[in-house]
Design a protein around this motif. Structure first.
Motif, short mmCIF file in Angstrom:
data_model
loop_
_atom_site.label_atom_id
_atom_site.label_comp_id
_atom_site.label_asym_id
_atom_site.label_seq_id
_atom_site.Cartn_x
_atom_site.Cartn_y
_atom_site.Cartn_z
N LEU A 3 74.86 -46.93 -42.88
CA LEU A 3 75.29 -48.17 -42.27
C LEU A 3 74.03 -48.97 -42.00
O LEU A 3 73.18 -48.55 -41.20
CB LEU A 3 76.07 -47.90 -40.98
CG LEU A 3 76.59 -49.13 -40.23
CD1 LEU A 3 77.55 -49.94 -41.11
CD2 LEU A 3 77.27 -48.71 -38.94
N ALA A 4 73.85 -50.07 -42.68
CA ALA A 4 72.62 -50.86 -42.62
C ALA A 4 72.91 -52.26 -42.09
O ALA A 4 74.05 -52.62 -41.83
CB ALA A 4 71.99 -50.93 -44.01
N GLY A 5 71.84 -53.06 -41.96
CA GLY A 5 71.99 -54.41 -41.45
C GLY A 5 72.16 -54.44 -39.94
O GLY A 5 72.63 -55.41 -39.38
N ILE A 6 71.79 -53.34 -39.29
CA ILE A 6 71.85 -53.21 -37.84
C ILE A 6 70.46 -52.78 -37.36
O ILE A 6 69.65 -52.31 -38.17
CB ILE A 6 72.94 -52.19 -37.41
CG1 ILE A 6 72.68 -50.81 -38.03
CG2 ILE A 6 74.32 -52.69 -37.80
CD1 ILE A 6 73.64 -49.73 -37.58
N PRO A 7 70.15 -52.93 -36.07
CA PRO A 7 68.80 -52.60 -35.59
C PRO A 7 68.34 -51.18 -35.94
O PRO A 7 67.20 -50.98 -36.33
CB PRO A 7 68.90 -52.80 -34.07
CG PRO A 7 69.97 -53.83 -33.90
CD PRO A 7 70.97 -53.53 -35.00
N VAL A 8 69.22 -50.20 -35.79
CA VAL A 8 68.88 -48.81 -36.14
C VAL A 8 69.93 -48.31 -37.11
O VAL A 8 71.06 -48.01 -36.71
CB VAL A 8 68.83 -47.91 -34.89
CG1 VAL A 8 68.50 -46.48 -35.29
CG2 VAL A 8 67.83 -48.44 -33.87
N PRO A 9 69.59 -48.22 -38.41
CA PRO A 9 70.57 -47.76 -39.40
C PRO A 9 71.09 -46.35 -39.07
O PRO A 9 70.38 -45.54 -38.49
CB PRO A 9 69.78 -47.75 -40.70
CG PRO A 9 68.68 -48.72 -40.48
CD PRO A 9 68.32 -48.59 -39.03
N ILE A 10 72.34 -46.11 -39.43
CA ILE A 10 72.97 -44.80 -39.22
C ILE A 10 73.19 -44.17 -40.59
O ILE A 10 73.79 -44.78 -41.46
CB ILE A 10 74.32 -44.96 -38.49
CG1 ILE A 10 74.12 -45.64 -37.13
CG2 ILE A 10 75.01 -43.60 -38.33
CD1 ILE A 10 75.42 -46.04 -36.45
N ILE A 11 72.71 -42.95 -40.77
CA ILE A 11 72.85 -42.24 -42.04
C ILE A 11 73.72 -41.01 -41.82
O ILE A 11 73.48 -40.23 -40.90
CB ILE A 11 71.48 -41.83 -42.61
CG1 ILE A 11 70.63 -43.08 -42.87
CG2 ILE A 11 71.66 -41.00 -43.89
CD1 ILE A 11 69.20 -42.79 -43.26
#
Length: 92
Positions: A53-61
């Motif tokens: 999940l990108a395009g956010i302050p801290v991406p979630i993988i």
């Protein structure tokens, strides 16, 4: 809303073009709405996938395995364990 996470059967529907890398360019999670992501593994072996999940302050993988000829139906809010996203979030 509860969605089944992993299925193991395809219903015979035509499949879209396959790819090793996909981008879902708009993911929304707000209030009672969350983007649903459906991934299909048409292959004869388990597919091990990394989803970001990108395009956010801290991406979630996150990691996901889809069995051969299987389907993953993901509710973005539940899968990424978040309840709000800033505009411009996307999944790789």
């Amino acid at each position: 809303m509860k969605l089944p996470l992993i299925g193991d059967k395809l219903d015979g529907a035509d499949l879209p073009i396959t790819s090793q890398k996909l981008i879902f360019n708009l993911v929304r999670i707000d209030g009672d709405y969350a983007t649903e992501i459906n991934l299909v593994n048409p292959g004869s072996a388990t597919a091990n996938i990394q989803i970001q999940l990108a395009g956010i302050p801290v991406p979630i993988i996150k990691q996901l395995s889809i069995p051969a000829k299987g389907v993953a139906r993901l509710d973005a809010a539940a899968f990424f364990q978040t309840d709000n996203l800033s505009p411009g979030a996307y999944v790789i």
